[in-house]
Motif scaffolding. Structure first.
Motif, short mmCIF file in Angstrom:
data_model
loop_
_atom_site.label_atom_id
_atom_site.label_comp_id
_atom_site.label_asym_id
_atom_site.label_seq_id
_atom_site.Cartn_x
_atom_site.Cartn_y
_atom_site.Cartn_z
N TYR A 275 0.87 -1.03 -0.02
CA TYR A 275 -0.09 0.08 -0.06
C TYR A 275 0.88 1.39 -0.19
O TYR A 275 0.55 2.07 -0.81
CB TYR A 275 -0.92 0.04 1.29
CG TYR A 275 -1.79 -1.18 1.42
CD1 TYR A 275 -2.52 -1.49 0.29
CD2 TYR A 275 -1.99 -1.86 2.48
CE1 TYR A 275 -3.47 -2.81 0.17
CE2 TYR A 275 -2.78 -3.03 2.40
CZ TYR A 275 -3.47 -3.30 1.48
OH TYR A 275 -4.32 -4.23 1.54
N GLY B 242 -8.05 -4.48 3.44
CA GLY B 242 -8.81 -3.85 2.59
C GLY B 242 -10.29 -4.29 2.28
O GLY B 242 -10.77 -3.77 1.20
N CYS C 174 -9.23 4.78 -4.88
CA CYS C 174 -8.75 3.77 -4.11
C CYS C 174 -9.44 2.43 -4.50
O CYS C 174 -9.25 1.52 -3.87
CB CYS C 174 -9.45 4.12 -2.54
SG CYS C 174 -10.97 4.20 -2.38
N ASP C 175 -9.58 2.38 -5.81
CA ASP C 175 -9.52 0.99 -6.46
C ASP C 175 -10.99 0.36 -5.71
O ASP C 175 -10.74 -1.07 -5.53
CB ASP C 175 -8.65 0.09 -6.36
CG ASP C 175 -7.15 0.90 -6.99
OD1 ASP C 175 -7.47 1.57 -7.97
OD2 ASP C 175 -6.12 0.68 -6.16
N HIS D 281 -8.18 -0.18 -1.82
CA HIS D 281 -6.78 0.32 -1.38
C HIS D 281 -7.16 1.07 0.02
O HIS D 281 -7.19 2.32 -0.13
CB HIS D 281 -6.17 1.19 -2.36
CG HIS D 281 -4.66 1.50 -2.20
ND1 HIS D 281 -4.04 1.99 -1.12
CD2 HIS D 281 -3.46 0.97 -3.42
CE1 HIS D 281 -2.87 2.11 -1.15
NE2 HIS D 281 -2.44 1.42 -2.41
N ASN E 126 -4.85 4.35 0.51
CA ASN E 126 -5.61 5.63 -0.47
C ASN E 126 -6.72 6.07 -0.13
O ASN E 126 -7.26 7.33 -0.42
CB ASN E 126 -5.37 5.10 -1.95
CG ASN E 126 -4.04 5.09 -2.67
OD1 ASN E 126 -3.14 5.78 -2.05
ND2 ASN E 126 -4.08 4.31 -3.75
N SER F 232 -5.50 -7.15 -6.00
CA SER F 232 -5.26 -5.44 -5.99
C SER F 232 -5.59 -5.24 -7.50
O SER F 232 -5.78 -5.94 -8.25
CB SER F 232 -3.76 -5.43 -5.77
OG SER F 232 -2.90 -5.90 -6.55
#
Length: 437
Positions: free
Chosen positions: A20, A82, A129-130, A193, A196, A302
């Motif tokens: 991260y 996450g 942040c995905d 994430h 983030n 990820s």
């Protein structure tokens, strides 16, 4: 009461060498707290709880400063799996049985609010942040599946219909492993994430007028004063209201809180990028997964298609000597096709465990509030509790008082024996997992 002095817990204050941190969005250099300052509201800790409370308050026009001992998201908020998991560590069934149906009704009314807050802030402030949808609970045994079926039925009795059972074959379509007997998917769960996310929330807080001081470990906090005072090595903040959100990293600063929780470390690894084909083979649905054993494994892909795999516990919050030795054997059991995969990152971090597995919220004196003890379910819980703390500071105590009245249970043996006692309990539950009980 004046708290005890403490030394820095964070070394040089730089983020741990995690995936991260290596893939974090750019963040500004923030100042240390220097000299004597005054502010309406001071928050200790720039993780999810502090960022959530601070952002909610700043959005309402309050003057708020956050004091962080290292960097934004340095602790659990920037190191966790996450996984956006609805609910608390303690199940609704446990809460209903231990406290009351009324308490369970209240908890049931808020168990999905944390993920709703996360989604709202991501959308409002365009936080990169995905975010991906879907959270799977995987079972190894028929007993695990019965447990999941009971959970689904209980949640439905409280009006939540976002969960769906998965047979062995259905789970196999989503998780490329033969070790599971089946599972359950929560369609309102998610993964992202984590660092983030909190960096984006901190930026949003500052855009709303908030101030963040980094690299400023709190040495003492006068929590009983009518105007609480927080002191660091180079400065102090006097405030009308103090909110303590240090969680597992508050340390000895506030002794009355230290004995309520115990730091516990969990370990994680991130593989090298797997490529499209192998990533699709192991997690074709791209959901996050956790099994339901007492000492569980959790994993997800990820954005760049690494497998992030975590698990293991060390009570007392120390780091194991060899993280890979602790985690990789479990990864290979779940995904033998990854036996030769390269591990690019390995890291550890602490969460705050409460003995009851129920988060705690309360007040010290008249103007100091706190929240902690998410017990490994902090991504959603911290965002919820941050909002409730902001409501309390803004004179709406209805939800705060409900949580504050939930009794907290001390660790047997106190601070001296809480680690060995908990290790014994974990050993027993791990044995039950191995025996399939």
């Amino acid at each position: 009461m004046m708290s005890k002095a403490a030394t820095s817990y964070a070394g040089d204050g730089q983020h741990t060498a995690s995936y991260y941190a290596a893939s974090a969005n750019p963040a500004p250099v923030r100042p240390e707290l220097i000299g004597d300052q005054e502010i309406d509201i001071c928050i200790v800790g720039a993780g999810y709880s502090g960022a959530s409370a601070g952002l909610h308050l700043a959005e309402k026009g309050h003057k708020v400063a956050i004091v962080e001992g290292a960097q934004v998201g340095w602790g659990a908020s920037g190191r966790n799996g996450g996984q956006v998991v609805n609910g608390l560590n303690a199940s609704l069934q446990t809460i209903e049985k231990r406290y009351s149906r009324d308490t369970a009704n209240f908890v049931a009314s808020v168990v999905q609010e944390g993920q709703e807050i996360i989604r709202e802030k991501i959308a409002t402030y365009d936080i990169k942040c995905d975010l991906k949808n879907g959270n799977i609970f995987a079972g190894y045994t028929d007993a695990h599946l019965r447990e999941l079926e009971a959970r689904k039925a209980l949640w439905e009795s409280y009006g939540h219909h976002n969960q769906e059972m998965l047979s062995r074959a259905q789970l196999r379509e989503k998780v490329g492993s033969d070790v599971f007997s089946g599972g359950m998917i929560d369609h309102s769960g998610a993964h992202l994430h984590p660092l983030n996310l909190v960096l984006g929330e901190a930026e949003a807080f500052e855009k709303n007028g908030g101030v963040i001081y980094e690299h400023s470990p709190v040495l003492s906090a006068d929590t009983e004063a009518a105007r609480p005072v927080v002191r660091t090595a180079k400065g102090a903040i006097t405030c009308k209201t103090l909110i303590l959100c240090g969680n597992a990293y508050l340390g000895h600063v506030v002794p009355t809180l230290e004995r309520r929780v115990m730091p516990v470390s969990t370990q994680m690894i991130a593989t090298a990028p797997l490529g499209d084909a192998l990533a699709h083979e192991i997690l074709p649905g791209d959901e996050c997964v956790e099994d339901i054993r007492y000492i569980l494994d959790y994993f997800r892909l990820s954005a760049d298609k690494r497998l992030i795999f975590g698990g293991g516990l060390v009570y007392g919050g120390t780091d194991p000597a060899d993280i890979e030795a602790k985690i990789v054997p479990n990864l290979k059991k779940v995904f033998p096709q990854l036996s030769d995969v390269k591990i690019d990152f390995r890291w550890s971090g602490n969460f705050a465990l409460s003995f009851s597995r129920v988060p705690q919220m309360g007040r010290i004196g008249s103007n100091t509030y706190f929240a902690h003890g998410y017990s490994g379910h902090g991504v959603t819980g911290s965002h919820l509790f941050g909002r409730i703390l902001s409501e309390a500071v803004d004179a709406d105590l209805s939800r705060f008082d409900t949580f504050a009245k939930v009794p907290w249970i001390p660790f047997p043996g106190g601070r001296t024996f809480r680690v060995p006692y908990t290790v014994m309990g974990a050993w027993w539950y791990a044995l039950r997992d191995r025996l399939g009980l």
